[in-house]
Design a protein around this motif. Structure first.
Motif, PDB file in Angstrom:
ATOM      1  N   LEU B  55       0.835  -1.199   0.000  1.00 14.54           N
ATOM      2  CA  LEU B  55       0.000   0.000   0.000  1.00 14.54           C
ATOM      3  C   LEU B  55       0.866   1.244   0.000  1.00 14.54           C
ATOM      4  O   LEU B  55       0.625   2.200  -0.752  1.00 14.54           O
ATOM      5  CB  LEU B  55      -0.917  -0.003   1.228  1.00 14.54           C
ATOM      6  CG  LEU B  55      -1.753   1.261   1.432  1.00 14.54           C
ATOM      7  CD1 LEU B  55      -2.639   1.538   0.225  1.00 14.54           C
ATOM      8  CD2 LEU B  55      -2.618   1.140   2.684  1.00 14.54           C
ATOM      9  N   SER B  56       1.879   1.195   0.819  1.00  7.65           N
ATOM     10  CA  SER B  56       2.799   2.327   0.896  1.00  7.65           C
ATOM     11  C   SER B  56       3.435   2.594  -0.469  1.00  7.65           C
ATOM     12  O   SER B  56       3.529   3.747  -0.906  1.00  7.65           O
ATOM     13  CB  SER B  56       3.872   2.011   1.929  1.00  7.65           C
ATOM     14  OG  SER B  56       4.736   3.108   2.103  1.00  7.65           O
ATOM     15  N   ALA B  57       3.847   1.533  -1.152  1.00 10.23           N
ATOM     16  CA  ALA B  57       4.465   1.690  -2.472  1.00 10.23           C
ATOM     17  C   ALA B  57       3.467   2.265  -3.477  1.00 10.23           C
ATOM     18  O   ALA B  57       3.821   3.113  -4.305  1.00 10.23           O
ATOM     19  CB  ALA B  57       4.992   0.348  -2.953  1.00 10.23           C
ATOM     20  N   VAL B  58       2.219   1.797  -3.390  1.00  7.00           N
ATOM     21  CA  VAL B  58       1.186   2.294  -4.307  1.00  7.00           C
ATOM     22  C   VAL B  58       0.965   3.789  -4.089  1.00  7.00           C
ATOM     23  O   VAL B  58       0.919   4.571  -5.035  1.00  7.00           O
ATOM     24  CB  VAL B  58      -0.133   1.519  -4.124  1.00  7.00           C
ATOM     25  CG1 VAL B  58      -1.282   2.232  -4.809  1.00  7.00           C
ATOM     26  CG2 VAL B  58       0.006   0.106  -4.675  1.00  7.00           C
ATOM     27  N   ILE B  59       0.850   4.167  -2.829  1.00  6.20           N
ATOM     28  CA  ILE B  59       0.617   5.576  -2.525  1.00  6.20           C
ATOM     29  C   ILE B  59       1.786   6.424  -3.021  1.00  6.20           C
ATOM     30  O   ILE B  59       1.589   7.469  -3.658  1.00  6.20           O
ATOM     31  CB  ILE B  59       0.417   5.773  -1.002  1.00  6.20           C
ATOM     32  CG1 ILE B  59      -0.910   5.146  -0.562  1.00  6.20           C
ATOM     33  CG2 ILE B  59       0.437   7.253  -0.651  1.00  6.20           C
ATOM     34  CD1 ILE B  59      -1.124   5.169   0.945  1.00  6.20           C
ATOM     35  N   GLU B  60       2.989   5.940  -2.733  1.00  3.75           N
ATOM     36  CA  GLU B  60       4.178   6.661  -3.179  1.00  3.75           C
ATOM     37  C   GLU B  60       4.161   6.863  -4.690  1.00  3.75           C
ATOM     38  O   GLU B  60       4.429   7.959  -5.199  1.00  3.75           O
ATOM     39  CB  GLU B  60       5.416   5.853  -2.780  1.00  3.75           C
ATOM     40  CG  GLU B  60       6.647   6.669  -2.473  1.00  3.75           C
ATOM     41  CD  GLU B  60       7.747   5.779  -1.903  1.00  3.75           C
ATOM     42  OE1 GLU B  60       8.822   5.726  -2.515  1.00  3.75           O
ATOM     43  OE2 GLU B  60       7.512   5.131  -0.856  1.00  3.75           O
ATOM     44  N   SER B  61       3.828   5.802  -5.386  1.00  7.98           N
ATOM     45  CA  SER B  61       3.773   5.876  -6.844  1.00  7.98           C
ATOM     46  C   SER B  61       2.716   6.872  -7.308  1.00  7.98           C
ATOM     47  O   SER B  61       2.931   7.661  -8.236  1.00  7.98           O
ATOM     48  CB  SER B  61       3.494   4.480  -7.396  1.00  7.98           C
ATOM     49  OG  SER B  61       2.781   4.549  -8.600  1.00  7.98           O
ATOM     50  N   ARG B  62       1.581   6.848  -6.648  1.00  5.04           N
ATOM     51  CA  ARG B  62       0.512   7.783  -7.042  1.00  5.04           C
ATOM     52  C   ARG B  62       0.930   9.221  -6.787  1.00  5.04           C
ATOM     53  O   ARG B  62       0.720  10.099  -7.630  1.00  5.04           O
ATOM     54  CB  ARG B  62      -0.763   7.474  -6.254  1.00  5.04           C
ATOM     55  CG  ARG B  62      -1.490   6.228  -6.714  1.00  5.04           C
ATOM     56  CD  ARG B  62      -2.885   6.191  -6.107  1.00  5.04           C
ATOM     57  NE  ARG B  62      -3.543   4.904  -6.317  1.00  5.04           N
ATOM     58  CZ  ARG B  62      -4.739   4.604  -5.834  1.00  5.04           C
ATOM     59  NH1 ARG B  62      -5.398   5.498  -5.107  1.00  5.04           N
ATOM     60  NH2 ARG B  62      -5.285   3.421  -6.062  1.00  5.04           N
ATOM     61  N   VAL B  63       1.495   9.460  -5.612  1.00  2.39           N
ATOM     62  CA  VAL B  63       1.921  10.816  -5.275  1.00  2.39           C
ATOM     63  C   VAL B  63       2.913  11.323  -6.318  1.00  2.39           C
ATOM     64  O   VAL B  63       2.801  12.445  -6.817  1.00  2.39           O
ATOM     65  CB  VAL B  63       2.572  10.856  -3.865  1.00  2.39           C
ATOM     66  CG1 VAL B  63       3.299  12.178  -3.649  1.00  2.39           C
ATOM     67  CG2 VAL B  63       1.528  10.655  -2.790  1.00  2.39           C
ATOM     68  N   SER B  64       3.843  10.454  -6.658  1.00  2.00           N
ATOM     69  CA  SER B  64       4.865  10.863  -7.629  1.00  2.00           C
ATOM     70  C   SER B  64       4.235  11.131  -8.999  1.00  2.00           C
ATOM     71  O   SER B  64       4.611  12.086  -9.688  1.00  2.00           O
ATOM     72  CB  SER B  64       5.934   9.780  -7.682  1.00  2.00           C
ATOM     73  OG  SER B  64       6.433   9.631  -8.958  1.00  2.00           O
ATOM     74  N   ASP B  65       3.270  10.303  -9.391  1.00  3.08           N
ATOM     75  CA  ASP B  65       2.572  10.539 -10.662  1.00  3.08           C
ATOM     76  C   ASP B  65       1.856  11.887 -10.651  1.00  3.08           C
ATOM     77  O   ASP B  65       1.883  12.636 -11.633  1.00  3.08           O
ATOM     78  CB  ASP B  65       1.555   9.421 -10.925  1.00  3.08           C
ATOM     79  CG  ASP B  65       2.233   8.129 -11.357  1.00  3.08           C
ATOM     80  OD1 ASP B  65       3.455   8.150 -11.587  1.00  3.08           O
ATOM     81  OD2 ASP B  65       1.540   7.097 -11.460  1.00  3.08           O
ATOM     82  N   ILE B  66       1.203  12.154  -9.530  1.00  4.48           N
ATOM     83  CA  ILE B  66       0.465  13.415  -9.428  1.00  4.48           C
ATOM     84  C   ILE B  66       1.430  14.596  -9.529  1.00  4.48           C
ATOM     85  O   ILE B  66       1.181  15.559 -10.263  1.00  4.48           O
ATOM     86  CB  ILE B  66      -0.314  13.473  -8.090  1.00  4.48           C
ATOM     87  CG1 ILE B  66      -1.421  12.424  -8.090  1.00  4.48           C
ATOM     88  CG2 ILE B  66      -0.892  14.861  -7.867  1.00  4.48           C
ATOM     89  CD1 ILE B  66      -2.049  12.208  -6.720  1.00  4.48           C
TER      90      ILE B  66
END
Lengths: 194, 194
Positions: B55-66
């Motif tokens: 979950l942490s990795a997913v969130i990190e990836s999303r934040v970076s995409d945003i």
DNA sequence: TGAAAATTAGGATGCGCGTCCAAAAATAGC
DNA sequence: GCTATTTTTGGACGCGCATCCTAATTTTCA
């Protein structure tokens, strides 16, 4: 006959309602509810055979509460604008809960949509009741065929501010949005009275 | 070195991202993700020790995409109003997904808030990044200290319309709200340019 | 090419859950 | 008071899950 049973049933529904709101539906177990009420799991099962069954009962209870509230307002306040104002101010009265747990309706619909749960349609009824009531108020205000869109707009803004308030833990924002929403209502009403 | 591993890791994160969005976090199992990627549960465990970790990795990836997306807009469009317009129109581009699954950010925050999950704060970061970027745009537009409130107002309305669109399965409403939001932006901009 | 390291596979474990059940306890009606 | 019914109890069952582990396979690189 089952008189004592009926009373307990209602206590169970009330406890489940609270827990579903605070923890979510999937995250609340039979044991959680039974413990809260102070009965055994087996007894719980005697009253509700499945988890869906209690969710259904909770939704039914909420829908009925909403209907009662709205009907009461319809009787109490002659002016549709006043009624909508009361609807908007509902968020202020519940600001502590919203800050802590979001909107009980929106968060439940959100959860059930993810699981593509069969009872999502039942849950939608909570929002639909509000939408229809608001639509009627806007019609009375003279908005005609725009009334439904306006009702949905209002619902959306209420849902949005509840979610942001909950996520950012910021009740001041909720109060701000309520103020803004009341201003919007005044503008809309003013435009359509002429 | 771990080059092949890195590629697979990214495939896992992408699959988890999708599944968390479509089914919710709690409702998605290790097996779901492993099956989607086409690997064994054991292999999955080699890359992510716990569910929180992914979950942490997913969130990190999303934040970076945003962040990437917003930075790109900042470079591409000179006018802050134009940038905010693009932000608003994002919902149109994703209307099919929103209709089906709601907003990926809002629904995740909503879910994590219920479980009082430790990673809620990380999830908030997705919204915070947007808020800060929007705040900067409104500042450039000349809104001064109101900028943050405006940013949150915009976020709230986007969240609200996503939720209602999803619940009522009504993408036409989403388009309507986007139009309304753009009108609002024009009004705000016009008021503050003078 | 061969040994060390990285990667993959899939079974084992333990726990919590929804559900079910049989028997005890409380209540109701004659 | 005694039987039939309702209510309550706590344990049993089976399943799916996150997690852990060991052994097989693949890759790396000296």
């Amino acid at each position: 006959m089952g008189n004592k049973g009926e009373a307990l049933r209602q206590r169970i529904v009330a406890a489940a309602d609270q827990l579903f709101y605070q923890q979510g539906y999937e995250n609340t177990s039979f044991s959680d509810i039974a413990d809260t009420v102070g009965i055994s799991r087996g007894n719980f099962y005697y009253h509700f055979k499945t988890k869906d069954e209690i969710l259904s009962a909770v939704i039914e209870s909420r829908v009925s509460d909403i209907e009662d509230m709205l009907n009461q307002w319809s009787e109490k306040y002659p002016d549709p604008r006043q009624r909508i104002q009361h609807f908007i101010e509902l968020q202020i009265r519940h600001q502590d809960n919203i800050k802590e747990h979001g909107c009980p309706i929106g968060s439940l619909c959100n959860e059930l949509a993810k699981v593509s749960h069969a009872l999502l349609e039942d849950a939608n009824e909570m929002l639909t009741v509000m939408r229809e009531w608001l639509t009627a108020q806007f019609k009375e205000l003279g908005l005609g065929r725009d009334s439904r869109q306006m009702a949905m707009h209002l619902l959306a803004r209420a849902q949005g501010s509840a979610l942001i308030t909950n996520t950012f833990d910021d009740p001041a924002f909720l109060r701000q949005e309520v103020k803004r929403l009341k201003q919007w209502l005044d503008d809309v009403a003013a435009k359509h009275i002429n």
